[in-house]
Enzyme design. Structure first.
Site, PDB file in Angstrom:
ATOM      1  N   ASP A   1       0.853  -1.196   0.000  1.00 46.00           N
ATOM      2  CA  ASP A   1       0.000   0.000   0.000  1.00 46.00           C
ATOM      3  C   ASP A   1       0.885   1.242   0.000  1.00 46.00           C
ATOM      4  O   ASP A   1       2.072   1.173   0.347  1.00 46.00           O
ATOM      5  CB  ASP A   1      -0.923   0.019   1.234  1.00 46.00           C
ATOM      6  CG  ASP A   1      -1.824   1.249   1.240  1.00 46.00           C
ATOM      7  OD1 ASP A   1      -2.440   1.545   0.195  1.00 46.00           O
ATOM      8  OD2 ASP A   1      -1.894   1.940   2.267  1.00 46.00           O
ATOM      9  N   SER A   2       0.281   2.361  -0.348  1.00 50.51           N
ATOM     10  CA  SER A   2       1.004   3.628  -0.333  1.00 50.51           C
ATOM     11  C   SER A   2       1.414   4.018   1.094  1.00 50.51           C
ATOM     12  O   SER A   2       2.277   4.870   1.276  1.00 50.51           O
ATOM     13  CB  SER A   2       0.131   4.725  -0.930  1.00 50.51           C
ATOM     14  OG  SER A   2      -1.078   4.823  -0.206  1.00 50.51           O
TER      15      SER A   2
ATOM     16  N   CYS B   1      -4.299  -1.284  -2.279  1.00 48.89           N
ATOM     17  CA  CYS B   1      -4.447   0.162  -2.394  1.00 48.89           C
ATOM     18  C   CYS B   1      -5.298   0.418  -3.638  1.00 48.89           C
ATOM     19  O   CYS B   1      -4.935  -0.048  -4.730  1.00 48.89           O
ATOM     20  CB  CYS B   1      -3.062   0.793  -2.543  1.00 48.89           C
ATOM     21  SG  CYS B   1      -3.084   2.562  -2.901  1.00 48.89           S
TER      22      CYS B   1
ATOM     23  N   GLU C   1      -4.792   9.754   8.474  1.00 48.45           N
ATOM     24  CA  GLU C   1      -3.325   9.743   8.640  1.00 48.45           C
ATOM     25  C   GLU C   1      -2.898  10.594   9.836  1.00 48.45           C
ATOM     26  O   GLU C   1      -1.913  10.308  10.492  1.00 48.45           O
ATOM     27  CB  GLU C   1      -2.658  10.306   7.379  1.00 48.45           C
ATOM     28  CG  GLU C   1      -2.715   9.381   6.184  1.00 48.45           C
ATOM     29  CD  GLU C   1      -1.624   8.312   6.198  1.00 48.45           C
ATOM     30  OE1 GLU C   1      -0.534   8.583   6.690  1.00 48.45           O
ATOM     31  OE2 GLU C   1      -1.911   7.199   5.715  1.00 48.45           O
TER      32      GLU C   1
ATOM     33  N   CYS D   1     -11.506   3.014  -0.678  1.00 50.41           N
ATOM     34  CA  CYS D   1     -10.186   3.482  -0.257  1.00 50.41           C
ATOM     35  C   CYS D   1      -9.880   2.764   1.046  1.00 50.41           C
ATOM     36  O   CYS D   1     -10.746   2.655   1.927  1.00 50.41           O
ATOM     37  CB  CYS D   1     -10.192   4.992  -0.035  1.00 50.41           C
ATOM     38  SG  CYS D   1      -8.644   5.603   0.667  1.00 50.41           S
TER      39      CYS D   1
ATOM     40  N   HIS E   1      -8.265   3.480   3.606  1.00 51.11           N
ATOM     41  CA  HIS E   1      -8.309   4.245   4.861  1.00 51.11           C
ATOM     42  C   HIS E   1      -9.721   4.380   5.423  1.00 51.11           C
ATOM     43  O   HIS E   1      -9.892   4.595   6.624  1.00 51.11           O
ATOM     44  CB  HIS E   1      -7.787   5.666   4.653  1.00 51.11           C
ATOM     45  CG  HIS E   1      -6.312   5.782   4.588  1.00 51.11           C
ATOM     46  ND1 HIS E   1      -5.565   5.207   3.594  1.00 51.11           N
ATOM     47  CD2 HIS E   1      -5.431   6.415   5.401  1.00 51.11           C
ATOM     48  CE1 HIS E   1      -4.295   5.477   3.790  1.00 51.11           C
ATOM     49  NE2 HIS E   1      -4.182   6.211   4.879  1.00 51.11           N
TER      50      HIS E   1
HETATM   51  N1  DGL Z   1      -4.438   3.537   0.131  1.00 52.81           N
HETATM   52  C1  DGL Z   1      -4.987   4.489  -0.802  1.00 52.81           C
HETATM   53  C2  DGL Z   1      -6.249   3.935  -1.492  1.00 52.81           C
HETATM   54  O1  DGL Z   1      -6.783   2.905  -1.127  1.00 52.81           O
HETATM   55  C3  DGL Z   1      -5.288   5.825  -0.178  1.00 52.81           C
HETATM   56  C4  DGL Z   1      -4.099   6.574   0.366  1.00 52.81           C
HETATM   57  C5  DGL Z   1      -3.330   7.377  -0.644  1.00 52.81           C
HETATM   58  O2  DGL Z   1      -3.883   8.344  -1.230  1.00 52.81           O
HETATM   59  O3  DGL Z   1      -2.184   7.064  -0.839  1.00 52.81           O
HETATM   60  O4  DGL Z   1      -6.692   4.536  -2.443  1.00 52.81           O
END
Ligand code: DGL
Length: 273
Positions: free
Chosen positions: A10-11, A73, A158, A192, A194
């Site tokens: 993931d990012s 992600c 975050e 998403c 998050h």
């Molecule tokens: N993990 C990213 C997603 O599911 C969101 C966080 C980001 O923007 O890096 O889209």
């Protein structure tokens, strides 16, 4: 046969909400989680940048031996997965696989909706890619998809503000924008990784009969099914029940902050890509 853990990428922290469900569903498998925290967020970045960052992380996980990588992600799945599958994999190692989170969700989301009017909430990047409408319509051609980007939601999570009054303000505002597009929407997909942390607040601002769908369990079930259908990949996955965590940013910060996403404390290592 050589075996190795499944890679989960993931990012940043968000993919931990997916890994948590995968670990619950497949406790016997080993996993390596890589969070690109140094370069998060991906959701506001261009197609080219997300692709470049994602491919670097995928290559690193392949070097660790992972036979299978889950892009946990939505933004990376929307902007990089197809190019990676088409361009990168054939020349690199045909035995390895990269899967995303969009297709497994698209395959099933229409089943939750009576009206077949589905709201999709995600980052700007995910919404702009149109990946969800395209994929959902493959499985539910009659579905109408209403997308809305919530750029403030990832920073709220975050920055540990997911339970604050500030979160209430933005959640209510974004949900109103989505619901105003069509009164027939009865299902809202949290597209998403998050957003599951905002689930309780989201439910507060939606009518009680709305379906609010998080992806973690869907992706976990889909992975379990994939492994059963692909014994040639399954046999390459190690099964000692171990988890390893890596971050491109500070490991102590990752260990502390990851608890809200993963539920338990983790012990991560820093990696320079
Ligand atoms: N993990 C990213 C997603 O599911 C969101 C966080 C980001 O923007 O890096 O889209």
């Amino acid at each position: 046969m050589m075996t190795a853990p499944i890679g989960v990428f993931d990012s940043g922290y968000g993919g931990l909400t997916v890994l948590k469900e995968i670990k619950h569903r497949l406790p016997e498998y080993d996993f390596i989680y890589l969070g690109d925290n140094a370069r998060t967020p991906y959701g506001t970045r261009s197609f080219e940048t997300v692709y470049e960052y994602t491919i670097e992380c995928v290559k690193w996980l392949f070097l660790k031996g992972c036979p299978l990588i889950i892009l946990a992600c939505n933004t990376a799945s929307a902007k990089a997965l197809r190019t990676i599958q088409l361009k990168y994999l054939p020349g690199y190692n045909a035995q390895k696989r990269v899967l995303g989170v969009i297709r497994p969700t698209a395959e099933i989301i229409g089943n939750y909706s009576k009206t077949k009017k589905i709201g999709v909430l995600g980052t700007k990047g995910t919404v702009k890619s149109d990946s969800y409408p395209i994929e959902i319509k493959k499985f539910f051609p009659q579905a109408e998809i209403f997308q809305h980007a919530c750029p403030m939601w990832v920073p709220l999570v975050e920055n540990n503000e997911y339970d604050s009054e500030g979160a209430d303000y933005f959640i209510q505002k974004d949900l109103n924008s989505l619901l105003n597009t069509d009164p027939g929407i009865d299902t809202v997909l949290l597209a998403c990784t998050h957003y599951p942390l905002l689930l309780n607040k989201i439910k507060t601002y939606l009518p009680a009969d709305y379906q609010v769908i998080s992806q973690g369990k869907i992706v976990a079930d889909s992975l379990a099914d994939y492994l059963e259908r692909h014994p040639e990949i399954k046999d390459k996955c190690s099964k000692t029940g171990q988890l390893q965590f890596y971050t491109t940013d500070s490991a102590p910060d990752f260990d502390q902050h990851s608890q809200i996403f993963f539920g338990t404390k983790v012990n991560s290592q820093h990696v320079d890509l």
